[in-house]
Design a protein around this motif. Structure first.
Motif, mmCIF file in Angstrom:
data_model
loop_
_atom_site.group_PDB
_atom_site.id
_atom_site.type_symbol
_atom_site.label_atom_id
_atom_site.label_comp_id
_atom_site.label_asym_id
_atom_site.label_seq_id
_atom_site.Cartn_x
_atom_site.Cartn_y
_atom_site.Cartn_z
ATOM 1 N N LEU A 36 0.833 -1.214 0.000
ATOM 2 C CA LEU A 36 0.000 0.000 0.000
ATOM 3 C C LEU A 36 0.862 1.256 0.000
ATOM 4 O O LEU A 36 0.558 2.224 -0.686
ATOM 5 N N LEU A 37 1.921 1.243 0.803
ATOM 6 C CA LEU A 37 2.730 2.444 0.968
ATOM 7 C C LEU A 37 3.905 2.488 -0.014
ATOM 8 O O LEU A 37 4.683 3.438 0.004
ATOM 9 N N SER A 38 4.040 1.475 -0.859
ATOM 10 C CA SER A 38 5.173 1.381 -1.805
ATOM 11 C C SER A 38 6.484 1.646 -1.064
ATOM 12 O O SER A 38 7.273 2.519 -1.428
ATOM 13 N N ASP A 39 6.719 0.892 -0.031
ATOM 14 C CA ASP A 39 7.806 1.190 0.907
ATOM 15 C C ASP A 39 8.379 -0.127 1.433
ATOM 16 O O ASP A 39 7.772 -1.185 1.254
ATOM 17 N N GLU A 40 9.525 -0.066 2.088
ATOM 18 C CA GLU A 40 10.080 -1.254 2.741
ATOM 19 C C GLU A 40 10.090 -1.066 4.255
ATOM 20 O O GLU A 40 10.156 0.065 4.744
ATOM 21 N N ILE A 41 10.012 -2.178 4.968
ATOM 22 C CA ILE A 41 10.037 -2.144 6.438
ATOM 23 C C ILE A 41 11.498 -2.148 6.891
ATOM 24 O O ILE A 41 12.284 -2.997 6.450
ATOM 25 N N THR A 42 11.833 -1.207 7.761
ATOM 26 C CA THR A 42 13.239 -1.111 8.191
ATOM 27 C C THR A 42 13.428 -1.441 9.666
ATOM 28 O O THR A 42 14.558 -1.592 10.124
ATOM 29 N N GLY A 43 12.326 -1.525 10.423
ATOM 30 C CA GLY A 43 12.469 -1.851 11.844
ATOM 31 C C GLY A 43 11.131 -2.276 12.430
ATOM 32 O O GLY A 43 10.077 -1.919 11.895
ATOM 33 N N VAL A 44 11.192 -3.053 13.498
ATOM 34 C CA VAL A 44 9.961 -3.603 14.106
ATOM 35 C C VAL A 44 10.049 -3.499 15.631
ATOM 36 O O VAL A 44 11.089 -3.803 16.228
ATOM 37 N N GLU A 45 8.934 -3.072 16.242
ATOM 38 C CA GLU A 45 8.786 -3.138 17.703
ATOM 39 C C GLU A 45 7.517 -3.924 18.006
ATOM 40 O O GLU A 45 6.582 -3.913 17.207
ATOM 41 N N VAL A 46 7.461 -4.538 19.158
ATOM 42 C CA VAL A 46 6.261 -5.300 19.550
ATOM 43 C C VAL A 46 5.927 -4.983 21.003
ATOM 44 O O VAL A 46 6.828 -4.923 21.848
ATOM 45 N N ARG A 47 4.646 -4.761 21.286
ATOM 46 C CA ARG A 47 4.185 -4.565 22.670
ATOM 47 C C ARG A 47 3.079 -5.578 22.960
ATOM 48 O O ARG A 47 2.255 -5.884 22.086
#
Ligand code: NAP
Length: 352
Positions: A182-193
């Motif tokens: 959707l965002l035409s983008d790549e994921i560079t980091g992840v956090e989880v709560r």
């Protein structure tokens, strides 16, 4: 031309795809199947289809032109590599594979074969509502996307299937993929709560709140639940610089009675995404008949695997876990070109 297809894994989704390929869609014929449980495969296939003892025998059979993999994730790598070695187009259910090293092996094999053969089962990209949402974002009238809120709730998961990693390995991959698309983008980091435990099932760590940091600086929050009790509920809303675009509520009959005014909620993914799965296979059949694949690629499977791995690390560390991808091989630019033809080129902010 009729595409002759063999199916590996005739469990829940394998049988649903066989129904769609035999009863709903045209230009395709199920000629073969295999499953660890041979009787399950025999019961699932149409008359005249051959049941093979092993995935390898099915993949190598001259009768089979293209393969649909619906076995469980850890078996996918070996089956995908065998399809690529045989030069046959393959549709593989998510997760494409279960480790970064395995994803890179699939990518390397596909590049060595010289053409795209792998499509990964990210069916949301074929859903009409998500496609309209993407066209609005790409159109640019709302400006650049800043945040995407994704809600992914499953009513329950069979006790035997649940592991503490399952929501991040098996479920988050859909939200990771649709966010990138959707965002035409790549994921560079992840956090989880993690919130407090639900009394629905105190053994489960569920739900999860996942934050995906995108390369552009946009942020995605994902509520992942595999135990929400009331149904299968998928929502999505993109906040942009000049406005907000959201998935609509699914049209459903409005019932008024002693309990109030209400609309039914889909029971599971089969009901919510029924048309998306049909369209996913319509497009796969057309590409496979031409000897290739055009939908979500091994690159997208690789990106989803990295996200799941980073999410698992983030649960353990409690912090932000970075993702670093290899440089995108040229072979995987093709889907981006096709998407731009269909939805308009991704909106880019001047100066960014
Ligand atoms: P399932 O009901 O357990 O079916 C999997 C079937 O494959 C079972 O019959 C299993 O046999 C068989 N199998 C496993 N490994 C095999 C192998 N090496 N060779 C041949 N057969 C093998 O699972 P499912 O729900 O259909 O899920 C299958 C895949 O689809 C999973 O990767 C899952 O994540 C994915 N999926 C995707 C979506 C989506 O929305 N796109 C939705 C649901 C599932 P045993 O039971 O004997 O192991």
């Amino acid at each position: 031309m009729t595409l002759s297809v063999g199916v590996i894994g005739t469990g829940m989704i394998g049988r649903d795809h066989i129904r769609r390929l035999t009863q709903v869609l045209s230009g395709v014929k199920i000629v073969a199947a295999t499953d660890i449980d041979r009787g399950r495969a025999e019961a699932a296939v149409p008359d005249g289809a051959e049941v093979f003892d092993t995935p390898r025998a099915l993949i190598q059979s001259d009768k089979v032109q293209a393969i649909v993999i619906c076995s469980w994730g850890p078996a996918h790598e070996e089956q995908l590599l065998a399809c690529i070695a045989a030069g046959k187009p393959v549709f593989c259910e998510k997760p494409m594979v279960t480790s970064e090293a395995a994803a890179l092996r699939v990518i390397e094999a596909e590049i060595a074969s010289g053409r795209r053969l792998v499509q990964v089962g990210f069916m949301r990209r074929f859903d009409a509502d998500y496609r309209r949402l993407k066209a609005v974002i790409n159109g640019g009238t709302l400006g650049a996307p800043l945040m995407y809120h994704s809600v992914h709730r499953n009513a329950s998961v069979p006790a035997g299937l649940y592991t503490s990693e399952m929501p991040l390995n098996d479920t988050l991959v859909h939200d990771a993929d649709i966010s990138r698309w959707l965002l035409s983008d790549e994921i560079t980091g992840v956090e989880v709560r993690l919130p407090r435990r639900s009394r629905q099932n105190e053994e489960l760590r569920d739900p999860h709140l996942v934050l995906l940091h995108m390369g552009s600086g946009a942020i995605v929050d994902v509520e992942i639940s595999v135990n929400i009790a009331y149904g299968y509920d998928i929502r999505g809303e993109v906040s942009c610089e000049l406005g907000v675009a959201a998935l609509p509520n699914r049209p459903a009959t409005v019932i008024s009675d002693a309990h109030g005014i209400r609309q039914a909620i889909p029971e599971d993914w089969r009901e919510r995404f029924i048309e998306a799965y049909d369209q996913e296979f319509r497009e796969w059949i057309a590409a496979a008949a031409a000897g290739t694949a055009t939908g979500p690629s091994a690159w997208d499977g690789y990106a989803a695997t990295l996200t799941a791995d980073a999410a698992l690390r983030a649960v353990a560390s409690g912090g932000l876990e970075r993702i670093s991808m290899i440089e995108k091989p040229r072979l995987y630019e093709i889907p981006a070109v096709l998407a731009a033809e269909q939805f308009g080129a991704p909106f880019t902010r001047a100066g960014s």
